[in-house]
Scaffold this motif. Structure first.
Motif, short mmCIF file in Angstrom:
data_model
loop_
_atom_site.label_atom_id
_atom_site.label_comp_id
_atom_site.label_asym_id
_atom_site.label_seq_id
_atom_site.Cartn_x
_atom_site.Cartn_y
_atom_site.Cartn_z
N MET A 1 0.85 -1.19 0.00
CA MET A 1 0.00 0.00 0.00
C MET A 1 0.89 1.25 0.00
O MET A 1 2.03 1.19 0.46
N PRO A 2 0.36 2.38 -0.50
CA PRO A 2 1.16 3.62 -0.47
C PRO A 2 1.51 4.02 0.96
O PRO A 2 0.71 3.85 1.87
N ARG A 3 2.70 4.53 1.11
CA ARG A 3 3.11 5.04 2.43
C ARG A 3 2.32 6.29 2.73
O ARG A 3 1.94 7.03 1.83
N ARG A 4 2.09 6.50 4.01
CA ARG A 4 1.24 7.61 4.42
C ARG A 4 1.95 8.52 5.40
O ARG A 4 2.95 8.14 6.00
N SER A 5 1.37 9.68 5.59
CA SER A 5 1.84 10.65 6.58
C SER A 5 0.93 10.56 7.79
O SER A 5 -0.28 10.36 7.64
N ILE A 6 1.49 10.75 8.98
CA ILE A 6 0.64 10.76 10.18
C ILE A 6 -0.27 11.98 10.20
O ILE A 6 -1.23 12.02 10.94
N LEU A 7 0.03 12.97 9.35
CA LEU A 7 -0.80 14.17 9.26
C LEU A 7 -1.86 14.05 8.17
O LEU A 7 -2.63 14.99 7.96
N GLY A 8 -1.91 12.93 7.49
CA GLY A 8 -2.89 12.75 6.42
C GLY A 8 -2.71 13.79 5.33
O GLY A 8 -1.59 14.11 4.93
N SER A 9 -3.80 14.35 4.88
CA SER A 9 -3.75 15.33 3.79
C SER A 9 -3.17 16.67 4.24
O SER A 9 -2.89 17.53 3.41
N LYS A 10 -2.96 16.85 5.52
CA LYS A 10 -2.43 18.12 6.05
C LYS A 10 -0.90 18.15 6.07
O LYS A 10 -0.31 19.10 6.53
N ALA A 11 -0.26 17.09 5.57
CA ALA A 11 1.21 17.03 5.59
C ALA A 11 1.79 18.14 4.73
O ALA A 11 1.34 18.37 3.61
N PRO A 12 2.80 18.84 5.24
CA PRO A 12 3.43 19.91 4.46
C PRO A 12 4.28 19.34 3.33
O PRO A 12 4.73 18.20 3.39
N GLU A 13 4.46 20.15 2.28
CA GLU A 13 5.32 19.73 1.17
C GLU A 13 6.73 19.42 1.64
O GLU A 13 7.35 18.47 1.23
N SER A 14 7.25 20.29 2.49
CA SER A 14 8.57 20.06 3.07
C SER A 14 8.48 20.35 4.56
O SER A 14 7.77 21.25 4.97
N PRO A 15 9.18 19.57 5.35
CA PRO A 15 9.08 19.76 6.80
C PRO A 15 9.71 21.08 7.23
O PRO A 15 10.66 21.55 6.61
N PRO A 16 9.16 21.68 8.29
CA PRO A 16 9.78 22.89 8.82
C PRO A 16 11.14 22.55 9.42
O PRO A 16 11.38 21.42 9.83
N LYS A 17 12.00 23.54 9.46
CA LYS A 17 13.31 23.36 10.08
C LYS A 17 13.13 23.21 11.59
O LYS A 17 12.24 23.82 12.16
N PRO A 18 13.98 22.40 12.24
CA PRO A 18 13.84 22.22 13.70
C PRO A 18 13.82 23.54 14.46
O PRO A 18 13.06 23.69 15.42
N GLU A 19 14.62 24.50 14.03
CA GLU A 19 14.64 25.77 14.76
C GLU A 19 13.32 26.52 14.61
O GLU A 19 12.89 27.23 15.51
#
Length: 170
Positions: free
Chosen positions: A139-157
């Protein structure tokens, strides 16, 4: 986090998750509860002596916890309504993740268990489409945020800055 299933001995089962957190969609007003299991590859997948110290026992314990609705206690902690939870297993490497997926897939119903490996987590981030629901790698891998997943993750800072602004330390 210590988890108790059953109220009295001999039915009482105690186990400890590696972590627990929730994510709330403020607009939809929906909160999802997550338990985290970090697999270092040291635990047996299925033990012959049934001592409850293997991965299979963890899956069964989480399933019993779901059916007992013990997770509802977190509604008071986070002032929300919960209708279940997900267990996130992070395996030490792709081969171990594949073994865990096979075990979880055989233990159906297990859609509440999502798996990934530490390399994918490090490379893409927690919320990326790195999670294998129910141990089904077909099955396709998923995000724990579902459709709300950002295109790129924010920087830790950036995450740290936002957290400090929303929860100032006094």
């Amino acid at each position: 986090e210590r988890i108790d299933i059953g109220r009295e001995a001999p039915d009482r089962v105690r186990f400890v998750s590696d972590g627990v957190f929730s994510i709330t969609d403020q607009i939809a007003g929906r909160t999802v509860l997550f338990f985290l299991e970090v697999d270092m590859g040291t635990e047996t997948l299925v033990s012959r002596n049934c001592n409850g110290k293997d991965i299979r026992a963890k899956v069964l314990n989480y399933r019993a916890y779901f059916h007992s609705k013990g997770y509802k206690r977190y509604e008071r902690t986070w002032n929300c309504e919960l209708s279940g939870f997900r267990v996130l297993f992070v395996a030490c490497g792709p081969r171990r993740a594949a073994s865990l997926c096979e075990l979880v897939r055989r233990m159906s119903p297990s859609d509440f268990i999502w798996l990934t490996d530490d390399r994918s987590l490090d490379a893409k981030g927690l919320w990326a489409e790195i999670w294998v629901p129910g141990g089904r790698p077909d099955m396709p891998r998923r995000s724990i945020l579902g459709s709300k997943a950002p295109e790129s993750p924010p920087k830790p800072e950036d995450v740290y800055q936002r957290a400090c602004k929303s929860s100032p330390v006094t």
